[in-house]
Design a protein around this motif. Structure first.
Motif, PDB file in Angstrom:
ATOM      1  N   LEU A   1       5.705   5.159 -10.755  1.00 29.70           N
ATOM      2  CA  LEU A   1       4.534   4.508 -11.338  1.00 29.70           C
ATOM      3  C   LEU A   1       4.891   3.175 -11.988  1.00 29.70           C
ATOM      4  O   LEU A   1       4.088   2.251 -12.003  1.00 29.70           O
ATOM      5  N   ILE A   2       6.109   3.059 -12.479  1.00 30.22           N
ATOM      6  CA  ILE A   2       6.568   1.797 -13.074  1.00 30.22           C
ATOM      7  C   ILE A   2       6.977   0.806 -11.994  1.00 30.22           C
ATOM      8  O   ILE A   2       6.680  -0.384 -12.083  1.00 30.22           O
ATOM      9  N   LEU A   3       7.658   1.282 -10.960  1.00 27.72           N
ATOM     10  CA  LEU A   3       8.164   0.387  -9.924  1.00 27.72           C
ATOM     11  C   LEU A   3       7.076  -0.194  -9.026  1.00 27.72           C
ATOM     12  O   LEU A   3       7.222  -1.300  -8.514  1.00 27.72           O
ATOM     13  N   THR A   4       5.988   0.519  -8.831  1.00 29.40           N
ATOM     14  CA  THR A   4       4.930   0.029  -7.945  1.00 29.40           C
ATOM     15  C   THR A   4       4.335  -1.293  -8.425  1.00 29.40           C
ATOM     16  O   THR A   4       4.220  -2.234  -7.635  1.00 29.40           O
ATOM     17  N   PRO A   5       3.953  -1.437  -9.687  1.00 34.72           N
ATOM     18  CA  PRO A   5       3.446  -2.750 -10.124  1.00 34.72           C
ATOM     19  C   PRO A   5       4.507  -3.850 -10.025  1.00 34.72           C
ATOM     20  O   PRO A   5       4.180  -5.000  -9.729  1.00 34.72           O
TER      21      PRO A   5
ATOM     22  N   SER B   1       3.524   6.583  -5.128  1.00 33.43           N
ATOM     23  CA  SER B   1       3.358   6.770  -6.579  1.00 33.43           C
ATOM     24  C   SER B   1       2.345   7.859  -6.874  1.00 33.43           C
ATOM     25  O   SER B   1       2.534   8.669  -7.782  1.00 33.43           O
ATOM     26  N   LEU B   2       1.274   7.856  -6.114  1.00 28.03           N
ATOM     27  CA  LEU B   2       0.240   8.871  -6.323  1.00 28.03           C
ATOM     28  C   LEU B   2       0.724  10.257  -5.896  1.00 28.03           C
ATOM     29  O   LEU B   2       0.399  11.257  -6.530  1.00 28.03           O
ATOM     30  N   ILE B   3       1.505  10.323  -4.843  1.00 25.77           N
ATOM     31  CA  ILE B   3       2.014  11.615  -4.364  1.00 25.77           C
ATOM     32  C   ILE B   3       3.066  12.174  -5.325  1.00 25.77           C
ATOM     33  O   ILE B   3       3.024  13.336  -5.691  1.00 25.77           O
TER      34      ILE B   3
ATOM     35  N   ILE C   1       0.831  -1.210   0.000  1.00 22.50           N
ATOM     36  CA  ILE C   1       0.000   0.000   0.000  1.00 22.50           C
ATOM     37  C   ILE C   1       0.863   1.257   0.000  1.00 22.50           C
ATOM     38  O   ILE C   1       0.563   2.215  -0.709  1.00 22.50           O
ATOM     39  N   TRP C   2       1.944   1.273   0.764  1.00 27.20           N
ATOM     40  CA  TRP C   2       2.733   2.514   0.826  1.00 27.20           C
ATOM     41  C   TRP C   2       3.376   2.877  -0.506  1.00 27.20           C
ATOM     42  O   TRP C   2       3.417   4.054  -0.858  1.00 27.20           O
ATOM     43  N   PRO C   3       3.875   1.931  -1.344  1.00 24.43           N
ATOM     44  CA  PRO C   3       4.402   2.368  -2.643  1.00 24.43           C
ATOM     45  C   PRO C   3       3.305   2.938  -3.552  1.00 24.43           C
ATOM     46  O   PRO C   3       3.571   3.842  -4.346  1.00 24.43           O
ATOM     47  N   ILE C   4       2.107   2.416  -3.419  1.00 25.66           N
ATOM     48  CA  ILE C   4       0.997   2.967  -4.205  1.00 25.66           C
ATOM     49  C   ILE C   4       0.769   4.414  -3.795  1.00 25.66           C
ATOM     50  O   ILE C   4       0.608   5.298  -4.639  1.00 25.66           O
TER      51      ILE C   4
END
Length: 98
Positions: free
Chosen positions: A54-58, A45-47, A39-42
């Motif tokens: 955005l690429i690393l989160t998935p 990414s949004l912040i 959840i925290w990388p998501i």
């Protein structure tokens, strides 16, 4: 993450006899630590709204999904039918989805 760590703390820290934890947050998802840690990388990414995040989160989330397959194989060996029944009832990482 805190709720899941509280449920397994004594098995990790005090080497108590292992038992399959199926209640609390573990009654909602089989891998609540992975869910919490994804959840925290998501959020970041949004912040940041940067292409690299955005690429690393998935990729981060995919890493955890792959990790669960290995972990679940080990848990099936250790807990047998009890874990297989648990797998039928409880989702892997995302409640109500996967």
């Amino acid at each position: 993450m805190i709720l899941s760590l509280r449920r397994i703390y004594r098995f990790l820290m005090f080497k108590e006899e292992k038992k399959l934890v199926k209640d609390g947050v573990y009654g909602l998802v089989r891998h609540p630590l992975y869910l919490g840690d994804s959840i925290w990388p998501i959020g970041w990414s949004l912040i940041w709204t940067k292409l690299c995040s955005l690429i690393l989160t998935p990729i981060w989330f995919l890493f955890y999904i792959i990790t669960t397959f290995y972990e679940e194989r080990r848990l099936e060996e250790e807990f047998g039918d009890e874990y297989r029944e648990y797998k039928k009832r409880v989702r892997r990482i995302i409640p109500l989805v996967y």
